[in-house]
Enzyme design. Structure first.
Site, PDB file in Angstrom:
ATOM      1  N   HIS A   1      42.275  51.606  40.562  1.00 45.92           N
ATOM      2  CA  HIS A   1      42.132  50.717  41.718  1.00 45.92           C
ATOM      3  C   HIS A   1      41.132  51.288  42.706  1.00 45.92           C
ATOM      4  O   HIS A   1      41.039  52.503  42.878  1.00 45.92           O
ATOM      5  CB  HIS A   1      43.479  50.559  42.439  1.00 45.92           C
ATOM      6  CG  HIS A   1      44.283  49.394  41.961  1.00 45.92           C
ATOM      7  ND1 HIS A   1      44.742  48.416  42.799  1.00 45.92           N
ATOM      8  CD2 HIS A   1      44.705  49.044  40.723  1.00 45.92           C
ATOM      9  CE1 HIS A   1      45.420  47.520  42.109  1.00 45.92           C
ATOM     10  NE2 HIS A   1      45.422  47.882  40.836  1.00 45.92           N
TER      11      HIS A   1
ATOM     12  N   GLU B   1      41.083  42.161  39.705  1.00 44.21           N
ATOM     13  CA  GLU B   1      41.586  41.483  40.893  1.00 44.21           C
ATOM     14  C   GLU B   1      40.519  41.510  41.983  1.00 44.21           C
ATOM     15  O   GLU B   1      39.780  42.492  42.126  1.00 44.21           O
ATOM     16  CB  GLU B   1      42.850  42.188  41.445  1.00 44.21           C
ATOM     17  CG  GLU B   1      43.976  42.339  40.462  1.00 44.21           C
ATOM     18  CD  GLU B   1      43.908  43.650  39.704  1.00 44.21           C
ATOM     19  OE1 GLU B   1      43.155  44.557  40.136  1.00 44.21           O
ATOM     20  OE2 GLU B   1      44.584  43.776  38.684  1.00 44.21           O
TER      21      GLU B   1
END
Length: 327
Positions: free
Chosen positions: A38, A106
């Site tokens: 991430h 995302e």
């Protein structure tokens, strides 16, 4: 038998703590590692986000366990040529114990360079081209050759990976919905999911996945009491209860915090095994094994990592190894 691994959370912990947890996982009897990739955590309470490729380098010296990224997005923020380079180095560092897990990503992580966040079908098409390019670069690197690629989404010119493993890095593809699971079956060397969903796994297998490995993971919060575990899980991971495509399209931690305000502690408690009841933790493992997954990874929520590894080593892993056989 189902192989049980530990899921290292780059959203919650810094690089040195992640390496410490990996050592504890190996000592406790876990057989492999997942690690998240991430740019941002899901919310500010989680509070961390180290660069995964640096952490993998440290893990290669700290543990002998196989490592999978769960998952890297090789399409927007990171060009697939750069991911191919990073994955090749990781495979060499780990002496072949590395699997590149990829997914369509995302907005939370991928919009940070100002790129437009495309719709689902475009993201999946980008992922397919990215996987093809990464494999081509690994094959060429092992043969001492260059790659030039002029595709619909990506361009590479005269690129050669000099530090390359002898074989292309295995690429497992995440599929949290029907289209993605079918794509994973068509292009993946294996499958990654975070749901005990047998139907998604069947879509993977029936669309070309066959008997290739299938990985899945879930969260727990081992604690002195169920209440304490539920409070910790709700404080740190309410976003895991958000429905639909929200996790793919919300762009900032602030937006996730706003949406997560609708998630109650009881909602988290009903899904996440909380507290010291080994049977409930074991029940979640059974659920994933029953759905047909070959490898199951567990993530302990919160700072009480030592108690988790002690509790699972003593009460959960021995029972799991006696009981769990893939469906």
């Amino acid at each position: 038998m189902v192989s049980i691994g530990y899921f290292l959370s780059c959203e919650e912990f810094g690089p040195r703590e992640l390496v410490r947890q990996a050592k504890l996982a190996e000592e406790a009897g876990f057989e492999r590692l997942w690690i998240s990739d991430h740019f941002h955590p899901w919310n500010d309470e989680q509070g961390q986000s180290p660069f995964v490729w640096s952490v993998i380098g440290a893990l290669s010296e700290a543990t002998t366990l196989p490592i999978t990224t769960a998952v890297t997005c090789p399409t927007v923020r990171m060009h697939p040529a750069i991911v191919a380079h990073a994955a090749a180095t990781a495979a060499v560092q780990t002496e072949g114990r590395f699997v590149l897990g990829v997914g369509s990503g995302e907005a939370l992580n991928e919009h940070v360079l100002g790129d437009r966040w495309p719709p689902t079908d475009v993201r999946l098409a980008m992922l397919e081209e990215a996987v093809e390019l990464i494999r081509a670069m690994h094959r060429a690197g092992a043969a001492g050759l260059e790659v030039s690629h002029h595709g619909e989404y990506y361009t590479v010119e005269n690129a050669r990976i000099y530090t390359a493993p002898p074989e292309p890095v295995p690429i497992y593809v995440s599929g949290l919905g029907p289209k993605a699971a079918m794509l994973a079956g068509r292009i993946g060397d294996g499958y990654i999911c975070t749901k005990p969903d047998g139907e998604l796994l069947r879509r993977f297998r029936s669309n070309g996945g066959g008997d290739r490995p299938a990985q899945a993971g879930f969260k727990v919060c081992w604690a002195d009491t169920e209440q304490k575990g539920a409070e910790t899980a709700h404080r740190l991971w309410p976003n895991s209860m958000l429905p639909g495509e929200l996790s793919q399209v919300l762009p900032t931690t602030r937006h996730f915090e706003q949406a997560s305000s609708l998630v109650t502690e009881d909602m988290v408690r009903s899904t996440v095994p909380c507290g010291p009841d080994a049977q409930r933790h074991l029940g979640s493992l059974r659920e994933y094994a029953g759905a047909g997954y070959d490898e199951v990874y567990v993530q302990q929520i919160g700072p009480d990592q030592d108690a988790f590894f002690e509790g699972w080593a003593e009460h959960v892993l021995p029972a799991a190894r006696e009981q769990l056989v893939t469906a």
